[in-house]
Design a protein around this motif. Structure first.
Motif, PDB file in Angstrom:
ATOM      1  N   PHE A 223       0.903  -1.001  -0.123  1.00  0.00           N
ATOM      2  CA  PHE A 223       0.010  -0.106  -0.173  1.00  0.00           C
ATOM      3  C   PHE A 223       0.870   1.299   0.055  1.00  0.00           C
ATOM      4  CE2 PHE A 223      -1.694   3.162   2.915  1.00  0.00           C
ATOM      5  CZ  PHE A 223      -3.086   3.784   2.264  1.00  0.00           C
ATOM      6  N   LYS A 224       0.538   2.187  -0.620  1.00  0.00           N
ATOM      7  CA  LYS A 224       1.342   3.440  -0.682  1.00  0.00           C
ATOM      8  C   LYS A 224       0.408   4.714  -0.641  1.00  0.00           C
ATOM      9  CE  LYS A 224       5.354   3.581  -2.253  1.00  0.00           C
ATOM     10  NZ  LYS A 224       6.801   3.506  -3.119  1.00  0.00           N
ATOM     11  N   ILE A 225       0.640   5.744   0.308  1.00  0.00           N
ATOM     12  CA  ILE A 225      -0.123   6.884   0.047  1.00  0.00           C
ATOM     13  C   ILE A 225       1.171   8.007  -0.136  1.00  0.00           C
ATOM     14  CG2 ILE A 225      -0.281   7.157   2.393  1.00  0.00           C
ATOM     15  CD1 ILE A 225      -2.788   8.947   2.135  1.00  0.00           C
ATOM     16  N   ALA A 226       0.609   8.884  -1.361  1.00  0.00           N
ATOM     17  CA  ALA A 226       1.937   9.955  -1.504  1.00  0.00           C
ATOM     18  C   ALA A 226       1.264  11.260  -1.940  1.00  0.00           C
ATOM     19  CB  ALA A 226       2.554   9.552  -2.734  1.00  0.00           C
ATOM     20  N   GLY A 227       1.883  12.414  -1.447  1.00  0.00           N
ATOM     21  CA  GLY A 227       1.349  13.633  -1.857  1.00  0.00           C
ATOM     22  C   GLY A 227       2.158  14.553  -1.188  1.00  0.00           C
ATOM     23  N   GLU A 228       1.677  15.983  -1.226  1.00  0.00           N
ATOM     24  CA  GLU A 228       2.655  17.119  -0.695  1.00  0.00           C
ATOM     25  C   GLU A 228       2.780  17.069   0.745  1.00  0.00           C
ATOM     26  OE1 GLU A 228       2.029  21.875  -0.746  1.00  0.00           O
ATOM     27  OE2 GLU A 228       0.925  20.543  -2.161  1.00  0.00           O
ATOM     28  N   ALA A 229       4.131  17.342   1.319  1.00  0.00           N
ATOM     29  CA  ALA A 229       4.241  17.487   2.516  1.00  0.00           C
ATOM     30  C   ALA A 229       3.391  18.236   3.393  1.00  0.00           C
ATOM     31  CB  ALA A 229       5.667  17.928   2.864  1.00  0.00           C
TER      32      ALA A 229
ATOM     33  N   ALA B 214      -3.073   8.694  -4.526  1.00  0.00           N
ATOM     34  CA  ALA B 214      -2.121   9.724  -5.271  1.00  0.00           C
ATOM     35  C   ALA B 214      -3.023  10.849  -4.972  1.00  0.00           C
ATOM     36  CB  ALA B 214      -1.865   9.495  -6.749  1.00  0.00           C
ATOM     37  N   LEU B 215      -2.262  11.831  -3.891  1.00  0.00           N
ATOM     38  CA  LEU B 215      -2.963  13.052  -3.475  1.00  0.00           C
ATOM     39  C   LEU B 215      -2.923  14.029  -4.639  1.00  0.00           C
ATOM     40  CD1 LEU B 215      -2.477  12.801   0.410  1.00  0.00           C
ATOM     41  CD2 LEU B 215      -4.654  12.234  -0.839  1.00  0.00           C
ATOM     42  N   ASN B 216      -2.011  14.030  -5.278  1.00  0.00           N
ATOM     43  CA  ASN B 216      -1.659  15.238  -6.262  1.00  0.00           C
ATOM     44  C   ASN B 216      -1.073  14.597  -7.386  1.00  0.00           C
ATOM     45  OD1 ASN B 216       0.976  14.679  -5.423  1.00  0.00           O
ATOM     46  ND2 ASN B 216       1.341  16.599  -4.477  1.00  0.00           N
ATOM     47  N   GLN B 217      -0.822  15.377  -8.495  1.00  0.00           N
ATOM     48  CA  GLN B 217      -0.188  14.993  -9.804  1.00  0.00           C
ATOM     49  C   GLN B 217       1.318  14.435  -9.534  1.00  0.00           C
ATOM     50  OE1 GLN B 217      -2.244  15.203 -12.471  1.00  0.00           O
ATOM     51  NE2 GLN B 217      -0.744  13.970 -13.492  1.00  0.00           N
TER      52      GLN B 217
ATOM     53  N   ILE C 227      -5.994   5.143  -6.217  1.00  0.00           N
ATOM     54  CA  ILE C 227      -7.288   5.909  -5.667  1.00  0.00           C
ATOM     55  C   ILE C 227      -6.669   7.437  -6.119  1.00  0.00           C
ATOM     56  CG2 ILE C 227      -8.249   6.846  -3.667  1.00  0.00           C
ATOM     57  CD1 ILE C 227      -8.414   4.221  -2.487  1.00  0.00           C
ATOM     58  N   LEU C 228      -7.117   7.863  -7.137  1.00  0.00           N
ATOM     59  CA  LEU C 228      -6.609   9.255  -7.684  1.00  0.00           C
ATOM     60  C   LEU C 228      -7.648  10.517  -7.015  1.00  0.00           C
ATOM     61  CD1 LEU C 228      -4.561  10.082  -9.975  1.00  0.00           C
ATOM     62  CD2 LEU C 228      -6.949  10.237 -11.282  1.00  0.00           C
ATOM     63  N   ASN C 229      -6.862  11.381  -6.569  1.00  0.00           N
ATOM     64  CA  ASN C 229      -7.440  12.583  -6.083  1.00  0.00           C
ATOM     65  C   ASN C 229      -7.937  13.477  -7.342  1.00  0.00           C
ATOM     66  OD1 ASN C 229      -8.456  14.782  -4.856  1.00  0.00           O
ATOM     67  ND2 ASN C 229      -6.380  15.459  -4.230  1.00  0.00           N
ATOM     68  N   SER C 230      -9.327  13.470  -7.957  1.00  0.00           N
ATOM     69  CA  SER C 230      -9.613  13.977  -9.181  1.00  0.00           C
ATOM     70  C   SER C 230      -9.646  15.350  -8.864  1.00  0.00           C
ATOM     71  CB  SER C 230     -10.813  13.412  -9.606  1.00  0.00           C
ATOM     72  OG  SER C 230     -11.791  13.334  -8.614  1.00  0.00           O
TER      73      SER C 230
END
Ligand SMILES: Cc1ncc(C[n+]2csc(CCOP(=O)(O)OP(=O)(O)O)c2C)c(N)n1
Ligand code: SF4
Lengths: 575, 282
Positions: A6-12, A72-75, A92-95
């Motif tokens: 599992f992975k969750i990624a995005g801006e600090a 994926a919280l951002n591009q 799961i894409l943050n549209s």
């Protein structure tokens, strides 16, 4: 096999780490084994943060290659992580912030766009709570139990106001419901369906070190902020009042180690924690501990150097440094736990070695071990033994007390300042048995030999290193510290491919287990060395101590921990 | 009973060294405070001043150059019952240990720092220290010191010290009085002692000081007035003030840091169950 990444990624700044912890607790409480890790740059906001977890029904010791479920919280998260997606992975894409990768780039990948920010805002929550919306959706997709997620949110935010906790739960529910409504018919290859109930623990190396120190009776912890030991500071500071302990924030690492020596001199079990940069500042006092025979535990959390290096990335480049730091020779013990469970037990042993042999003990960990969580079935505290070593109790003969009495095994009865009817002298200068500064030839030789003799005595009760895998396997791997997990996972992969290996894990590096290593060489047709530095510092140490050379070296120094697959591939290449 | 604080070690200070006076005054102060040797821990820097570790019969720790204060602070936290002293030199504390002086002043651990100020690195045979007079010719400054001297009292005061005083190694009764007041003070006390080094410092001699020193108390100085105290720390040259410049009451480091104010941490049992702590990790 129900074993996925599992992975969750995005801006600090978007709560990636807390979302990760909530996910990990949910998986743990659903009956799974979890291994997780954090990756972040040395920034507070704006950088790219990643939390990853491997979840499986059987015990897992490290992450593995690939991502099966990505939030994926951002591009940037889309751009960076689509390459590593496993076949059939889910995203799961943050549209509201990102668009899906081009279809030719991701064949067989399932994209689930969710307006995470909109859903958060519709429920009266700020944008930063979008991570919980995503978690809710993920738990639905995985067939998980929302109640368990709810309990995890509760515990992770336990210090927040009740309204905030409720809001987090509400938005998680919105994500769960959204997924239920829109993605109902999807089939997913792995799941988080609730299984057996057990009471396992999920601990980072730092958590386990803190628990070990506290269980060992350490009452004074001094640390100047530095990655990767900051979570130890937070834990000690939070628990100090309740447990009657002291966390002391020194003005610099030099003050830190000297204050700990002062505390130890007055009878406390004292510890300092730092990274290589801070340890560089501590070196003079490291020798002071050796010279004055003051027990001290030093935790050195390595990160990639030299200098500021890669402050938030891992490495094992400080082995030679801690083994050799300080002017002239003095006895020291260097330990290198391989996982959180060993962190706990070695923190306790460290104090026993430190006090019994009256010397500094370094526990060498690294960013990856310090900050990654691993599942442990239990820590049995009834097995803990505290040994304060040979102590002098003040009596009528206090007048003749000799703090540095010459003995056969090198150990002199120890006293601490503040004992009634006793005064004694401790000096960084060479001293005689009573501690008075003394420069004579005979005394100098006797004192140097006495101090070093303690290590000979210690060798007799040193635990032997562990060997994993069938001892008759001709292929051998040697490593130290936190590579343990990835190597054990690599052994699993190799076994499936028909290659049996045995693995010698060194977690006691000074004194060095010469015989055990020599024996391992004798019983192996081929040996690989695995470590995270450019020069093969353990290989050098082995050569220096045993005269044996290791040619096959799997070295990594890019700041990233080993993955099992890369070790397995390298071994396949040369077999 | 009054204790004798002398040891049998042979004294290796040069004849006429100001350290003798400080040594005598300290013993007198311990006696006036009715202390027993086992109730005192002194931590020393490295320098001529540090040799005193061999001459005082108390608990002694001769540590590292510049690092006496943090070590003393750690010991005080471990055992509040100990009367803790940091016996330091000007090179030691103002050069290598400058940062620790600033932070001890700010934190207010209940201990006394006795700063032997001979305005020189003496043990290394006479280089300029951060406290050397501008223009002083030394082994490291053949053309004279360029920089103005660091003023330890002003530095401590600006950093928040709660007791700032100065004594003179050539006036034992007064120095003893200042040391006693410093040791009685609840909090961090800095006692600078003007310490002639007749062997290496040709300028700041006993005579030089005797012609200049006067006592603040004789002038009616009020140590509660911080601004006035600061002004007095600036006086140096024709006249040099001695005595208590400044004193205030503020909670000590230990009072604030230790969970149980009156407990001796070093006497607590090491046994402790972590069962409850583990529940957070489930
Ligand atoms: C880290 C370190 N640097 C340098 C020295 C060498 N050294 C020993 S004593 C001394 C100067 C001492 O001067 P001061 O503190 O003023 O003491 P004094 O000898 O004047 O009493 C120095 C530089 C040392 N012992 N340790
Ligand atoms: S060199 Fe100076 S400070 Fe050192 S003992 Fe001699 S007179 Fe005293």
């Amino acid at each position: 096999m129900n074993d996925f990444n599992f992975k969750i990624a995005g801006e600090a700044g978007y709560g990636i780490a807390s979302a990760g912890l909530i996910f990990a607790k949910t998986a743990l409480r659903s009956g799974y084994s979890v291994f997780d890790f954090n990756e972040y740059p040395s920034l507070i906001r704006g950088g790219h943060n990643v939390y990853g977890a491997r979840v499986a029904e059987e015990e897992v010791y490290s992450p593995s290659f690939g991502t099966d479920l990505l939030i994926a919280l951002n591009q940037k998260a889309v751009e960076r992580h689509t390459k590593e997606l496993s076949p059939g992975a889910w995203v799961i894409l943050n549209s509201d912030k990102a668009t899906a990768p081009a279809p030719d780039f991701s064949p067989g990948i399932n994209i689930l766009p969710i307006p995470l920010i909109k859903l958060a805002q519709e429920n009266g929550a700020p944008e930063v709570m979008m991570n919980n919306v995503a978690l809710g959706a993920a738990i639905f997709l995985l067939g998980g139990d929302f109640k368990i997620l709810e309990s995890a949110v509760h515990d992770v935010f336990s210090s927040a106001k009740p309204e905030i906790i409720d809001l987090n739960i509400k938005v998680a529910r919105a994500g769960f419901d959204f997924a239920q409504k829109n993605f109902k018919k999807r089939k997913i290859l792995f799941n988080l369906k609730k299984k057996r109930a057990g009471k396992p623990l999920l601990l980072t190396g730092n958590d386990a070190l803190c628990l070990g120190l506290i269980k060992a009776g350490c009452k004074f912890f001094a640390a100047y902020p530095m990655t990767p030991i900051n979570s130890m500071i937070a834990y000690w500071a939070a628990k100090a009042r309740e447990l009657n302990l002291v966390y002391y924030q020194p003005e610099d690492e030099i003050a830190g180690i000297n204050s700990a020596l002062g505390a130890a001199h007055a009878g406390l079990r004292a510890c300092v924690a730092t990274s290589g940069g801070g340890f560089s500042l501590m070196v003079e006092a490291y020798g002071l501990a050796g010279m004055t025979e003051t027990p001290l535990v030093i935790i050195e959390g390595q990160r990639s150097g030299p200098s500021s290096g890669l402050p938030t990335w891992t490495g094992q480049g400080d082995l030679r440094f801690v083994l050799g730091a300080g002017q002239d020779d003095f006895p020291r013990v260097v330990l290198a736990p391989g996982d959180p469970e060993e962190c706990f037990w070695q923190a306790i042993e460290a104090f026993n070695w430190a006090e019994k042999y009256q010397l500094p003990v370094v526990i060498l960990v690294d960013k990856y071990l310090s900050e990654s969580r691993q599942t442990i079935s239990s820590l049995d505290e009834t097995r803990v033994k505290i040994d304060r070593g040979l102590l002098f109790s003040s009596t009528a003969q206090s007048e003749d007390y000799r703090r540095y009495r010459l003995t056969e095994n090198g150990i002199s009865p120890r006293a601490w300042a503040g004992q009634a009817d006793l005064t004694f002298f401790t000096s960084s200068y060479e001293h005689d048995e009573s501690g008075w500064a003394e420069e004579g030839i005979e005394n100098r030789k006797a004192m140097m030999e006495k101090r070093m003799r303690k290590l000979e005595t210690l060798k007799e009760e040193m635990p032997p290193p562990s060997i994993y895998g069938p001892s008759e396997a001709p292929l051998g791997l040697i490593s130290w510290g936190s590579n343990k997990g990835a190597i054990r996972e690599a052994q699993k992969i190799l076994r499936v491919q028909g290659t049996e290996t045995k693995f010698l894990h060194l977690n006691f590096l000074n004194p060095f287990p010469v015989e055990a290593v020599a024996d391992f060489f004798r019983r192996s047709s081929k040996i690989w060395l695995v470590e995270q530095n450019i020069t093969g510092q353990l290989a050098e140490l082995i050569r220096a101590r045993t005269g044996l050379e290791i040619e096959n070296r799997i070295l990594k120094y890019d700041g990233r921990p080993f993955l099992p697959e890369e070790i397995a591939v390298k071994i396949k290449e040369i077999t | 009973m009054t204790h004798d604080f002398k040891t049998s070690a042979e004294i290796v200070w040069c004849p006429g060294c100001g350290n003798f006076g400080i040594w005598a005054a300290l013993q007198k102060a311990f006696q006036e405070l009715s202390l027993k040797p086992d109730q005192i821990l002194a931590v020393y820097g490295i320098g001529c001043h540090g040799h005193m570790a061999n001459y005082l019969k108390i608990n002694n720790f001769e540590g590292l150059h510049g690092r006496a204060l943090p070590l003393a602070t750690g010991a005080k936290i471990a055992n509040q019952n100990l009367n803790v002293l940091a016996i330091v030199g000007d090179g030691d504390q103002l050069g290598e240990g400058g940062n620790h002086l600033v932070h001890a002043s700010r934190r207010n651990p209940n201990l006394t720092c006795v700063l032997h100020n001979n305005q020189l690195y003496s043990l290394t045979v006479g280089q300029a220290s951060p406290a050397s007079e501008k223009g002083l010719k030394t082994k490291s400054t053949p053309w004279g010191v360029f920089d103005p001297p660091l003023n330890p009292l002003a530095l401590a005061l600006a950093s928040g010290a709660t007791f700032v005083a100065r004594g003179f190694a050539g006036d034992l009764p007064h120095l003893t009085k200042v040391l006693v007041a410093g040791m009685k003070h609840q909090g961090f006390s800095l006692v600078e002692v003007l310490q002639p080094c007749p062997t290496l410092n040709y300028l700041n001699t006993f005579t030089w000081f005797k012609e200049r020193v006067y006592k603040l108390e004789d002038k009616g100085h009020l140590p509660q007035d911080k601004t006035e105290s600061f002004r007095m720390t600036q006086e140096w040259g024709e006249k040099i003030p001695l005595g208590i410049f400044y004193q205030e009451e503020r909670p000590t480091l230990e009072e604030q840091l230790l969970p149980e104010k009156d407990e001796i941490l070093a006497e607590q049992s090491l046994e402790l169950s972590i069962e409850k702590l583990l529940t957070e990790f489930r």
